[in-house]
Design an enzyme around this catalytic site. Structure first.
Site, PDB file in Angstrom:
ATOM      1  N   ASP A 243       0.684  -1.144  -0.122  1.00 18.36           N
ATOM      2  CA  ASP A 243       0.003  -0.013  -0.048  1.00 18.36           C
ATOM      3  C   ASP A 243       0.867   1.293   0.028  1.00 18.36           C
ATOM      4  O   ASP A 243       1.946   1.333   0.394  1.00 18.36           O
ATOM      5  CB  ASP A 243      -1.138  -0.067   1.429  1.00 18.36           C
ATOM      6  CG  ASP A 243      -2.043   0.975   1.208  1.00 18.36           C
ATOM      7  OD1 ASP A 243      -2.396   1.320  -0.019  1.00 18.36           O
ATOM      8  OD2 ASP A 243      -2.421   1.636   2.062  1.00 18.36           O
ATOM      9  N   GLY A 244       0.251   2.476  -0.453  1.00 16.05           N
ATOM     10  CA  GLY A 244       0.878   3.629  -0.533  1.00 16.05           C
ATOM     11  C   GLY A 244       1.513   4.136  -1.828  1.00 16.05           C
ATOM     12  O   GLY A 244       2.146   5.001  -2.003  1.00 16.05           O
ATOM     13  N   ASN A 245       1.306   3.139  -2.914  1.00 12.59           N
ATOM     14  CA  ASN A 245       1.747   3.581  -4.081  1.00 12.59           C
ATOM     15  C   ASN A 245       1.429   4.981  -4.630  1.00 12.59           C
ATOM     16  O   ASN A 245       2.001   5.784  -5.211  1.00 12.59           O
ATOM     17  CB  ASN A 245       1.458   2.673  -5.298  1.00 12.59           C
ATOM     18  CG  ASN A 245       2.257   1.125  -4.888  1.00 12.59           C
ATOM     19  OD1 ASN A 245       2.905   1.013  -4.125  1.00 12.59           O
ATOM     20  ND2 ASN A 245       1.392   0.323  -5.656  1.00 12.59           N
ATOM     21  N   GLY A 246      -0.041   5.247  -4.580  1.00 14.63           N
ATOM     22  CA  GLY A 246      -0.588   6.479  -5.165  1.00 14.63           C
ATOM     23  C   GLY A 246       0.120   7.629  -4.342  1.00 14.63           C
ATOM     24  O   GLY A 246       0.443   8.688  -5.064  1.00 14.63           O
ATOM     25  N   ARG A 247      -0.005   7.425  -2.851  1.00  8.03           N
ATOM     26  CA  ARG A 247       0.550   8.802  -2.121  1.00  8.03           C
ATOM     27  C   ARG A 247       2.168   8.932  -2.405  1.00  8.03           C
ATOM     28  O   ARG A 247       2.539  10.103  -2.466  1.00  8.03           O
ATOM     29  CB  ARG A 247       0.307   8.451  -0.768  1.00  8.03           C
ATOM     30  CG  ARG A 247      -1.081   8.721  -0.348  1.00  8.03           C
ATOM     31  CD  ARG A 247      -1.681   8.238   0.683  1.00  8.03           C
ATOM     32  NE  ARG A 247      -1.914   6.768   0.796  1.00  8.03           N
ATOM     33  CZ  ARG A 247      -1.783   5.911   1.761  1.00  8.03           C
ATOM     34  NH1 ARG A 247      -1.724   6.555   3.001  1.00  8.03           N
ATOM     35  NH2 ARG A 247      -1.926   4.702   1.666  1.00  8.03           N
TER      36      ARG A 247
ATOM     37  N   ARG B  43      -0.320   8.479 -10.270  1.00  6.63           N
ATOM     38  CA  ARG B  43      -0.672   7.341  -9.548  1.00  6.63           C
ATOM     39  C   ARG B  43       0.211   5.976 -10.111  1.00  6.63           C
ATOM     40  O   ARG B  43       0.936   5.348  -9.368  1.00  6.63           O
ATOM     41  CB  ARG B  43      -1.898   7.213  -9.188  1.00  6.63           C
ATOM     42  CG  ARG B  43      -2.630   8.180  -8.073  1.00  6.63           C
ATOM     43  CD  ARG B  43      -4.003   7.830  -8.013  1.00  6.63           C
ATOM     44  NE  ARG B  43      -4.103   6.533  -7.429  1.00  6.63           N
ATOM     45  CZ  ARG B  43      -4.283   6.227  -6.085  1.00  6.63           C
ATOM     46  NH1 ARG B  43      -3.909   7.129  -5.303  1.00  6.63           N
ATOM     47  NH2 ARG B  43      -4.428   4.957  -5.448  1.00  6.63           N
TER      48      ARG B  43
ATOM     49  N   ASN C  62     -10.887  -3.324  -5.392  1.00  3.02           N
ATOM     50  CA  ASN C  62      -9.976  -2.390  -6.288  1.00  3.02           C
ATOM     51  C   ASN C  62     -10.679  -2.136  -7.430  1.00  3.02           C
ATOM     52  O   ASN C  62     -10.325  -1.167  -8.001  1.00  3.02           O
ATOM     53  CB  ASN C  62      -8.577  -2.913  -6.215  1.00  3.02           C
ATOM     54  CG  ASN C  62      -7.768  -2.662  -4.793  1.00  3.02           C
ATOM     55  OD1 ASN C  62      -6.651  -3.117  -4.716  1.00  3.02           O
ATOM     56  ND2 ASN C  62      -8.143  -1.511  -4.174  1.00  3.02           N
TER      57      ASN C  62
ATOM     58  N   ARG D 240     -11.996   1.370  -8.394  1.00  4.40           N
ATOM     59  CA  ARG D 240     -11.186   2.536  -8.549  1.00  4.40           C
ATOM     60  C   ARG D 240     -11.559   3.093 -10.262  1.00  4.40           C
ATOM     61  O   ARG D 240     -11.976   2.282 -10.882  1.00  4.40           O
ATOM     62  CB  ARG D 240      -9.682   2.214  -8.740  1.00  4.40           C
ATOM     63  CG  ARG D 240      -9.245   2.059  -6.983  1.00  4.40           C
ATOM     64  CD  ARG D 240      -7.737   1.837  -6.995  1.00  4.40           C
ATOM     65  NE  ARG D 240      -7.774   1.864  -5.783  1.00  4.40           N
ATOM     66  CZ  ARG D 240      -6.634   1.795  -5.027  1.00  4.40           C
ATOM     67  NH1 ARG D 240      -5.287   1.953  -5.674  1.00  4.40           N
ATOM     68  NH2 ARG D 240      -6.510   1.646  -3.805  1.00  4.40           N
TER      69      ARG D 240
ATOM     70  N   ILE E 240      -6.520  -4.141   8.022  1.00  2.02           N
ATOM     71  CA  ILE E 240      -6.552  -5.077   7.150  1.00  2.02           C
ATOM     72  C   ILE E 240      -6.840  -5.036   5.859  1.00  2.02           C
ATOM     73  O   ILE E 240      -6.437  -5.823   4.903  1.00  2.02           O
ATOM     74  CB  ILE E 240      -7.110  -6.423   8.005  1.00  2.02           C
ATOM     75  CG1 ILE E 240      -6.599  -6.421   9.322  1.00  2.02           C
ATOM     76  CG2 ILE E 240      -6.828  -7.794   7.481  1.00  2.02           C
ATOM     77  CD1 ILE E 240      -5.144  -6.881   9.490  1.00  2.02           C
ATOM     78  N   SER E 241      -8.010  -4.531   5.501  1.00  2.19           N
ATOM     79  CA  SER E 241      -8.574  -4.242   4.256  1.00  2.19           C
ATOM     80  C   SER E 241      -8.726  -5.520   3.510  1.00  2.19           C
ATOM     81  O   SER E 241      -8.438  -5.612   2.343  1.00  2.19           O
ATOM     82  CB  SER E 241      -7.518  -3.343   3.235  1.00  2.19           C
ATOM     83  OG  SER E 241      -7.507  -2.061   3.909  1.00  2.19           O
TER      84      SER E 241
HETATM   85  C1  IPE Z   1      -5.325  -2.533   0.342  1.00  2.00           C
HETATM   86  O1  IPE Z   1      -5.127  -1.340  -0.073  1.00  2.00           O
HETATM   87  C2  IPE Z   1      -5.056  -3.253  -0.974  1.00  2.00           C
HETATM   88  C3  IPE Z   1      -3.804  -3.450  -1.661  1.00  2.00           C
HETATM   89  C4  IPE Z   1      -2.899  -2.953  -1.352  1.00  2.00           C
HETATM   90  C5  IPE Z   1      -3.967  -4.403  -2.905  1.00  2.00           C
HETATM   91  P1  IPE Z   1      -6.047  -0.320  -0.241  1.00  2.00           P
HETATM   92  O2  IPE Z   1      -5.375   1.060  -0.751  1.00  2.00           O
HETATM   93  O3  IPE Z   1      -6.953  -0.793  -1.587  1.00  2.00           O
HETATM   94  O4  IPE Z   1      -6.791  -0.154   0.842  1.00  2.00           O
HETATM   95  P2  IPE Z   1      -7.947   0.851   1.597  1.00  2.00           P
HETATM   96  O5  IPE Z   1      -8.821   1.482   0.634  1.00  2.00           O
HETATM   97  O6  IPE Z   1      -7.007   1.803   2.155  1.00  2.00           O
HETATM   98  O7  IPE Z   1      -8.472   0.239   2.899  1.00  2.00           O
HETATM   99  C1  IPE Z   2      -1.725   0.151  -3.330  1.00  2.00           C
HETATM  100  O1  IPE Z   2      -1.173   1.406  -3.547  1.00  2.00           O
HETATM  101  C2  IPE Z   2      -1.801  -0.585  -4.660  1.00  2.00           C
HETATM  102  C3  IPE Z   2      -3.166  -0.921  -4.861  1.00  2.00           C
HETATM  103  C4  IPE Z   2      -4.247  -0.729  -3.925  1.00  2.00           C
HETATM  104  C5  IPE Z   2      -3.545  -1.527  -6.275  1.00  2.00           C
HETATM  105  P1  IPE Z   2      -2.521   2.352  -3.538  1.00  2.00           P
HETATM  106  O2  IPE Z   2      -2.985   2.627  -4.779  1.00  2.00           O
HETATM  107  O3  IPE Z   2      -3.500   2.059  -2.712  1.00  2.00           O
HETATM  108  O4  IPE Z   2      -1.902   3.766  -2.902  1.00  2.00           O
HETATM  109  P2  IPE Z   2      -2.518   4.806  -1.772  1.00  2.00           P
HETATM  110  O5  IPE Z   2      -2.817   4.070  -0.711  1.00  2.00           O
HETATM  111  O6  IPE Z   2      -3.536   5.422  -2.563  1.00  2.00           O
HETATM  112  O7  IPE Z   2      -1.262   5.815  -1.544  1.00  2.00           O
HETATM  113 MG    MG Z   3      -3.988   2.334  -0.883  1.00  2.61          MG
END
Ligand code: IPE
Ligand code: IPE
Ligand code: MG
Length: 238
Positions: A21-25, A34, A69, A72, A189-190
């Site tokens: 998690d956190g790729n987009g940010r 993103r 997901n 999105r 935990i998502s």
């Molecule tokens: C959890 O991350 C799913 C993956 C990393 C694949 P999300 O970004 O989708 O989770 P939430 O929305 O913050 O709970």
């Molecule tokens: C995790 O990073 C990758 C997936 C959920 C597919 P995010 O895309 O959720 O990145 P943030 O949480 O928005 O930073």
């Molecule tokens: Mg995320």
């Protein structure tokens, strides 16, 4: 500074699960789209998986795309669905060299035919490898996995016990999750490994996944090694 030697001389978790998690940010902070975060995240998966296998970790499960997901924007979903191809073209070689066996968890009925074939191909090609198992969770949700497992057992003659249901999950014969790491700053935990992580030690880290380094993995494992795992018993309780 966390030393690798200090970590490897103590018992290691057999199964580590990581929420990628956190790729987009990570990308947004750098003024990038993103998708650039997703690309960097995929590169990092190669690096960290190879390092985990060198440490002697038995199984590493990674949450790459959840059943939620799909909500999105279509362009982001489309980009993420190109990741398996990138994974095969760019990273399979490194996994082969490290003897890493790749398996996938999650639904297969909503993926493209190309991706379904690719997943089968990668699993088939790596099935005899003896090193770490890398379990990539794609269109994965813990609830969905449990429901699908129950469905496969609907004609089961005997009463269903935990071993039967556990074996019917996508993770089948894999051991339970010992250590669950979530980078990216969220403490939830998502829908990941709901069954398998029943007694996992949880480590939440602020660093977003694309910046998650070998040092962060060592730190999480060292943190795990300090925990007193009681499993509901009294071992080590004051
Ligand atoms: C959890 O991350 C799913 C993956 C990393 C694949 P999300 O970004 O989708 O989770 P939430 O929305 O913050 O709970
Ligand atoms: C995790 O990073 C990758 C997936 C959920 C597919 P995010 O895309 O959720 O990145 P943030 O949480 O928005 O930073
Ligand atoms: Mg995320």
């Amino acid at each position: 500074m966390m030393r690798r030697k200090n970590v490897t001389k103590r018992p290691l978790p057999k199964h580590i699960a990581i929420v990628l998690d956190g790729n987009g940010r990570w990308a947004k902070k750098r003024g990038l789209p993103r998708t650039a975060g997703h690309q960097r995240g995929a590169q990092n998966l190669e690096r960290i998986a190879v390092f985990a296998s060198q440490l002697g970790i038995g199984v590493m499960s990674v949450y790459a795309f959840s059943t939620e997901n799909w909500q999105r924007p279509q362009a982001e979903v489309d980009y993420l669905m190109k990741m398996p191809k990138l994974f095969e073209d760019e990273y399979e070689e490194a996994f082969r060299a490290s003897d890493i066996k790749v398996v996938f968890s999650g639904r297969r009925d909503r993926l493209s035919k190309e991706n379904i074939d690719l997943l089968k191909r990668v699993e088939e090609e790596s099935k005899d490898r003896q090193g770490m198992v890398l379990n990539v969770c794609l269109d994965y949700g813990g609830r969905d996995e449990i429901v699908r497992a129950i469905d496969t057992l609907k004609n089961h003659e005997e009463p269903i016990d935990e071993a039967t249901l556990g074996a019917a999950l996508d993770t089948g014969a894999l051991p339970p999750v010992d250590l669950l790491i979530r980078p990216g700053g969220e403490q939830r935990i998502s829908n990941f490994m709901l069954w398998q992580a029943a007694y996992a030690e949880l480590v939440f880290m602020k660093t977003p996944w694309p910046a998650f380094s070998k040092r962060h993995l060592l730190k999480a494992v060292a943190n795990y090694q300090k925990r007193n795992r009681r499993f509901g018993g009294l071992k080590g309780r004051a």
